[in-house]
Motif scaffolding. Structure first.
Motif, PDB file in Angstrom:
ATOM      1  N   ILE A 198      -0.417  11.338  17.201  1.00 36.70           N
ATOM      2  CA  ILE A 198      -1.626  10.551  17.440  1.00 36.70           C
ATOM      3  C   ILE A 198      -2.574  11.277  18.392  1.00 36.70           C
ATOM      4  O   ILE A 198      -3.801  11.158  18.282  1.00 36.70           O
ATOM      5  CB  ILE A 198      -1.263   9.157  17.985  1.00 36.70           C
ATOM      6  N   SER A 199      -2.018  12.070  19.307  1.00 33.73           N
ATOM      7  CA  SER A 199      -2.858  12.796  20.268  1.00 33.73           C
ATOM      8  C   SER A 199      -3.739  13.854  19.602  1.00 33.73           C
ATOM      9  O   SER A 199      -4.679  14.366  20.217  1.00 33.73           O
ATOM     10  CB  SER A 199      -1.987  13.462  21.341  1.00 33.73           C
ATOM     11  N   LEU A 200      -3.462  14.169  18.348  1.00 26.34           N
ATOM     12  CA  LEU A 200      -4.302  15.110  17.615  1.00 26.34           C
ATOM     13  C   LEU A 200      -5.677  14.516  17.325  1.00 26.34           C
ATOM     14  O   LEU A 200      -6.626  15.246  17.026  1.00 26.34           O
ATOM     15  CB  LEU A 200      -3.633  15.492  16.285  1.00 26.34           C
ATOM     16  N   ASN A 201      -5.745  13.184  17.371  1.00 23.92           N
ATOM     17  CA  ASN A 201      -7.005  12.458  17.145  1.00 23.92           C
ATOM     18  C   ASN A 201      -7.617  12.734  15.767  1.00 23.92           C
ATOM     19  O   ASN A 201      -8.837  12.880  15.622  1.00 23.92           O
ATOM     20  CB  ASN A 201      -8.034  12.801  18.235  1.00 23.92           C
ATOM     21  N   VAL A 202      -6.752  12.821  14.760  1.00 23.89           N
ATOM     22  CA  VAL A 202      -7.251  13.071  13.406  1.00 23.89           C
ATOM     23  C   VAL A 202      -6.876  11.952  12.425  1.00 23.89           C
ATOM     24  O   VAL A 202      -7.374  11.933  11.297  1.00 23.89           O
ATOM     25  CB  VAL A 202      -6.722  14.419  12.851  1.00 23.89           C
ATOM     26  N   LEU A 203      -6.024  11.014  12.846  1.00 22.75           N
ATOM     27  CA  LEU A 203      -5.576   9.951  11.958  1.00 22.75           C
ATOM     28  C   LEU A 203      -6.328   8.644  12.226  1.00 22.75           C
ATOM     29  O   LEU A 203      -6.735   8.364  13.353  1.00 22.75           O
ATOM     30  CB  LEU A 203      -4.074   9.713  12.108  1.00 22.75           C
ATOM     31  N   ASP A 204      -6.476   7.861  11.157  1.00 24.37           N
ATOM     32  CA  ASP A 204      -7.136   6.566  11.277  1.00 24.37           C
ATOM     33  C   ASP A 204      -6.155   5.449  11.594  1.00 24.37           C
ATOM     34  O   ASP A 204      -6.554   4.411  12.131  1.00 24.37           O
ATOM     35  CB  ASP A 204      -7.860   6.231   9.965  1.00 24.37           C
ATOM     36  N   GLY A 205      -4.886   5.652  11.245  1.00 25.16           N
ATOM     37  CA  GLY A 205      -3.940   4.572  11.461  1.00 25.16           C
ATOM     38  C   GLY A 205      -2.496   4.968  11.222  1.00 25.16           C
ATOM     39  O   GLY A 205      -2.176   6.142  10.994  1.00 25.16           O
ATOM     40  N   ILE A 206      -1.628   3.960  11.265  1.00 28.59           N
ATOM     41  CA  ILE A 206      -0.181   4.129  11.141  1.00 28.59           C
ATOM     42  C   ILE A 206       0.361   3.109  10.148  1.00 28.59           C
ATOM     43  O   ILE A 206      -0.067   1.949  10.136  1.00 28.59           O
ATOM     44  CB  ILE A 206       0.513   3.919  12.500  1.00 28.59           C
ATOM     45  N   GLU A 207       1.306   3.539   9.327  1.00 29.84           N
ATOM     46  CA  GLU A 207       2.020   2.617   8.451  1.00 29.84           C
ATOM     47  C   GLU A 207       3.034   1.851   9.303  1.00 29.84           C
ATOM     48  O   GLU A 207       4.012   2.427   9.775  1.00 29.84           O
ATOM     49  CB  GLU A 207       2.730   3.382   7.331  1.00 29.84           C
ATOM     50  N   CYS A 208       2.801   0.569   9.483  1.00 31.29           N
ATOM     51  CA  CYS A 208       3.650  -0.245  10.359  1.00 31.29           C
ATOM     52  C   CYS A 208       4.760  -0.958   9.589  1.00 31.29           C
ATOM     53  O   CYS A 208       5.920  -0.942  10.002  1.00 31.29           O
ATOM     54  CB  CYS A 208       2.795  -1.271  11.107  1.00 31.29           C
TER      55      CYS A 208
ATOM     56  N   LEU B  74       0.807  -1.214   0.000  1.00 30.13           N
ATOM     57  CA  LEU B  74       0.000   0.000   0.000  1.00 30.13           C
ATOM     58  C   LEU B  74       0.844   1.270   0.000  1.00 30.13           C
ATOM     59  O   LEU B  74       0.395   2.321   0.459  1.00 30.13           O
ATOM     60  CB  LEU B  74      -0.937  -0.008   1.222  1.00 30.13           C
ATOM     61  N   HIS B  75       2.056   1.175  -0.537  1.00 31.59           N
ATOM     62  CA  HIS B  75       2.919   2.364  -0.622  1.00 31.59           C
ATOM     63  C   HIS B  75       3.860   2.181  -1.810  1.00 31.59           C
ATOM     64  O   HIS B  75       4.946   1.620  -1.706  1.00 31.59           O
ATOM     65  CB  HIS B  75       3.710   2.532   0.674  1.00 31.59           C
ATOM     66  N   ILE B  76       3.421   2.687  -2.973  1.00 28.67           N
ATOM     67  CA  ILE B  76       4.145   2.499  -4.230  1.00 28.67           C
ATOM     68  C   ILE B  76       4.195   3.828  -4.980  1.00 28.67           C
ATOM     69  O   ILE B  76       3.208   4.570  -5.021  1.00 28.67           O
ATOM     70  CB  ILE B  76       3.444   1.449  -5.108  1.00 28.67           C
ATOM     71  N   HIS B  77       5.345   4.115  -5.596  1.00 28.00           N
ATOM     72  CA  HIS B  77       5.504   5.349  -6.368  1.00 28.00           C
ATOM     73  C   HIS B  77       5.758   5.051  -7.846  1.00 28.00           C
ATOM     74  O   HIS B  77       6.332   4.028  -8.199  1.00 28.00           O
ATOM     75  CB  HIS B  77       6.655   6.181  -5.805  1.00 28.00           C
TER      76      HIS B  77
ATOM     77  N   VAL C 293      14.798  -1.683  -2.594  1.00 28.61           N
ATOM     78  CA  VAL C 293      13.412  -1.852  -2.146  1.00 28.61           C
ATOM     79  C   VAL C 293      12.641  -2.642  -3.206  1.00 28.61           C
ATOM     80  O   VAL C 293      12.594  -2.262  -4.372  1.00 28.61           O
ATOM     81  CB  VAL C 293      12.738  -0.483  -1.909  1.00 28.61           C
ATOM     82  N   LYS C 294      12.028  -3.760  -2.776  1.00 27.63           N
ATOM     83  CA  LYS C 294      11.283  -4.620  -3.691  1.00 27.63           C
ATOM     84  C   LYS C 294       9.788  -4.463  -3.482  1.00 27.63           C
ATOM     85  O   LYS C 294       9.325  -4.359  -2.344  1.00 27.63           O
ATOM     86  CB  LYS C 294      11.686  -6.085  -3.474  1.00 27.63           C
ATOM     87  N   ILE C 295       9.062  -4.456  -4.559  1.00 29.86           N
ATOM     88  CA  ILE C 295       7.612  -4.339  -4.472  1.00 29.86           C
ATOM     89  C   ILE C 295       7.048  -5.544  -3.726  1.00 29.86           C
ATOM     90  O   ILE C 295       7.472  -6.686  -3.932  1.00 29.86           O
ATOM     91  CB  ILE C 295       6.996  -4.198  -5.884  1.00 29.86           C
ATOM     92  N   GLY C 296       6.144  -5.278  -2.802  1.00 28.05           N
ATOM     93  CA  GLY C 296       5.529  -6.356  -2.036  1.00 28.05           C
ATOM     94  C   GLY C 296       6.273  -6.759  -0.777  1.00 28.05           C
ATOM     95  O   GLY C 296       5.811  -7.628  -0.037  1.00 28.05           O
ATOM     96  N   GLU C 297       7.423  -6.115  -0.509  1.00 32.54           N
ATOM     97  CA  GLU C 297       8.188  -6.427   0.697  1.00 32.54           C
ATOM     98  C   GLU C 297       8.433  -5.152   1.495  1.00 32.54           C
ATOM     99  O   GLU C 297       8.615  -4.082   0.930  1.00 32.54           O
ATOM    100  CB  GLU C 297       9.540  -7.064   0.354  1.00 32.54           C
ATOM    101  N   SER C 298       8.459  -5.283   2.821  1.00 31.99           N
ATOM    102  CA  SER C 298       8.880  -4.152   3.648  1.00 31.99           C
ATOM    103  C   SER C 298      10.397  -4.192   3.694  1.00 31.99           C
ATOM    104  O   SER C 298      11.066  -3.503   2.935  1.00 31.99           O
ATOM    105  CB  SER C 298       8.237  -4.202   5.032  1.00 31.99           C
TER     106      SER C 298
ATOM    107  N   GLY D 272       3.589  -0.888   3.443  1.00 34.20           N
ATOM    108  CA  GLY D 272       4.001  -0.813   2.045  1.00 34.20           C
ATOM    109  C   GLY D 272       5.508  -0.778   1.917  1.00 34.20           C
ATOM    110  O   GLY D 272       6.228  -0.505   2.875  1.00 34.20           O
ATOM    111  N   SER D 273       5.961  -1.048   0.722  1.00 35.49           N
ATOM    112  CA  SER D 273       7.399  -1.105   0.463  1.00 35.49           C
ATOM    113  C   SER D 273       8.022   0.269   0.314  1.00 35.49           C
ATOM    114  O   SER D 273       9.194   0.466   0.604  1.00 35.49           O
ATOM    115  CB  SER D 273       7.656  -1.901  -0.820  1.00 35.49           C
ATOM    116  N   ASP D 274       7.241   1.243  -0.163  1.00 36.05           N
ATOM    117  CA  ASP D 274       7.745   2.543  -0.609  1.00 36.05           C
ATOM    118  C   ASP D 274       8.589   2.342  -1.869  1.00 36.05           C
ATOM    119  O   ASP D 274       9.652   2.935  -2.044  1.00 36.05           O
ATOM    120  CB  ASP D 274       8.554   3.244   0.478  1.00 36.05           C
ATOM    121  N   TYR D 275       8.067   1.502  -2.737  1.00 31.34           N
ATOM    122  CA  TYR D 275       8.762   1.157  -3.976  1.00 31.34           C
ATOM    123  C   TYR D 275       8.893   2.369  -4.883  1.00 31.34           C
ATOM    124  O   TYR D 275       7.931   3.100  -5.108  1.00 31.34           O
ATOM    125  CB  TYR D 275       7.989   0.048  -4.703  1.00 31.34           C
ATOM    126  N   HIS D 276      10.121   2.586  -5.404  1.00 35.01           N
ATOM    127  CA  HIS D 276      10.404   3.695  -6.316  1.00 35.01           C
ATOM    128  C   HIS D 276      11.088   3.221  -7.602  1.00 35.01           C
ATOM    129  O   HIS D 276      11.536   4.048  -8.394  1.00 35.01           O
ATOM    130  CB  HIS D 276      11.330   4.721  -5.655  1.00 35.01           C
TER     131      HIS D 276
END
Length: 301
Positions: free
Chosen positions: A227-237, A12-15, A275-280, A264-268
Motif C-alpha cells: 500500500i505504501s507504493l501509493n499505486v493501488l485504489d483498493g483491497i479485496e476484503c 467481483l472475483h470469478i473465473h 467455493v460458491k458463487i456470490g459468497e466469500s 469476491g468468491s474466487d469462484y472456479h
C-alpha cells in the motif's frame, strides 16, 4: 464499515474456462443470476477471453444484472508473486499491451510444466510422460497437480492439504523457495507498480487480491509495504480465504487508509468445489455496500 447482508449482492472475483475455471462464461453468469447477484466481474488470470465469448451471446438471456469488466493480473512484490485485480478496464487497451497473449502464456506455462516434471522424476513421483498444455489457459501448477493425483501411489509424497488442494500445492510448494517444486516466476511478471499502471492506462481501478492467500511471515507488514507504493485504489476484503475477522480487519484498514474495498468468491467451479458463487466464506454474502463508492458510471443499475 461492518459486514452485513444487503439486498443487492455482488461477486467481483470469478473465473471461467478462459483461465483456470471449469465453466464457460455463459454458465457462470447464469449461476450469478440464480444466486440473485446484481453486480459481477469475471476476473480470469491474465485473460479477457471470457468477454470475447460473451460478445457472441445475448447476455441478458442469462444475466439481468450488471457486469464490470475485470482481469486478475499476476505481478511481483518483494520477490513474491501477488495478484492485482483490474476493474472497469477497457478491453481493447488491455489487448493492445500484449501482456495477455495466448502464445506467451502457453510458452511460459509449458516451460514451467517441464521443470515440474523434472522435479517429479528426481523425486520418484509418477506422472504422465506426454503431459503438456496445448491450448486454453491451464496453468502448469494446475495440470501437474491434477496429473500427480491421478496416480494414488503419489499421495505418500505430500501432506494431506497439499494432496487435496491445488491452492495449497501452489502456495506452499510452487511459490516456496525451500520446496523442490519452487518455480522462479519473478522474471515473467510485472511489478505491482507496472500492473497498476497498465490497469489505470486502460481506464480501470487496481485492487490487491486476497492478501491472506500469499506465503509471507508478516501479513500486516507485507500489506503495508504494498500500500505504501501509493499505486493501488483498493483491497479485496471479502474472499474465500478470508475469515470474518480478517475481512473486518481489511475493511477497517481500507477506511483508515482511504482505500476502496472489493470482494469476491474466487469462484472456479469444480476446481474449487467448496467455493460458491456470490459468497466469500460459507453463508457470507458479499454486499453491494462496498462497491457503491467506486461503482463505474456505465454500470449503474
Amino acid at each position: 464499515l461492518k459486514c452485513r447482508e444487503l439486498y443487492k449482492m455482488i461477486d467481483l472475483h470469478i473465473h471461467t474456462t478462459s483461465s483456470d475455471g471449469s465453466e464457460e462464461p455463459e454458465e457462470v453468469i447464469a449461476k450469478a443470476q440464480s444466486a440473485g447477484l446484481k453486480y459481477i466481474s469475471i476476473t480470469d488470470h491474465d485473460s479477457i477471453g471470457a468477454y470475447k465469448k460473451l460478445e457472441k451471446i445475448k447476455v441478458s438471456d442469462y444475466f439481468t444484472g450488471s457486469i464490470i469488466t475485470g482481469c486478475e493480473f499476476t505481478a511481483v512484490h518483494d520477490g513474491k508473486p501477488v495478484e492485482i485485480l483490474g476493474y472497469d478496464i477497457d478491453l481493447e487497451s488491455i489487448s493492445e499491451t500484449g501482456i495477455i497473449s495466448d502464445e506467451r502464456f502457453l510458452e511460459r506455462e509449458n516451460e514451467y510444466l517441464n521443470k515440474l516434471k523434472d522435479v517429479c522424476k528426481s523425486l520418484g513421483i509418477k506422472f504422465s510422460r506426454n503431459l503438456s498444455i496445448r491450448s486454453g489457459r491451464y496453468f502448469a501448477t494446475q495440470v501437474m497437480h491434477s496429473d500427480i493425483k491421478s496416480y494414488p501411489e503419489n499421495e505418500k509424497h505430500f501432506s494431506k492439504e497439499v494432496w487435496e488442494k491445488i491452492n495449497a500445492f501452489y502456495r506452499t510448494c510452487v511459490t516456496n523457495p525451500d520446496s523442490p517444486f519452487f518455480l522462479d516466476q519473478m522474471k515473467n511478471y510485472p511489478t505491482v507498480q507496472e500492473a497498476a499502471d497498465l490497469i489505470k492506462k486502460a481506464g480501470g481501478k487496481a485492487f490487491l487480491a486476497h492478501i491472506y492467500g500469499y506465503i509471507v511471515d508478516d501479513y500486516e507488514s507485507f500489506l503495508d509495504s504494498i500500500i505504501s507504493l501509493n499505486v493501488l485504489d483498493g483491497i479485496e476484503c471479502y474472499h474465500s480465504l478470508h475469515s470474518m475477522d480478517k475481512t473486518n480487519y481489511l475493511l477497517d484498514y481500507c477506511s483508515k487508509h482511504k482505500l476502496y474495498a472489493s470482494g469476491g468468491s474466487d469462484y472456479h467451479g469444480k476446481i474449487k468445489p467448496d467455493v460458491k458463487i456470490g459468497e466469500s466464506i460459507s453463508g457470507v454474502k458479499i454486499p453491494y455496500e462496498i462497491l457503491e463508492p467506486w461503482l463505474p458510471n456505465n454500470t449503474q443499475a
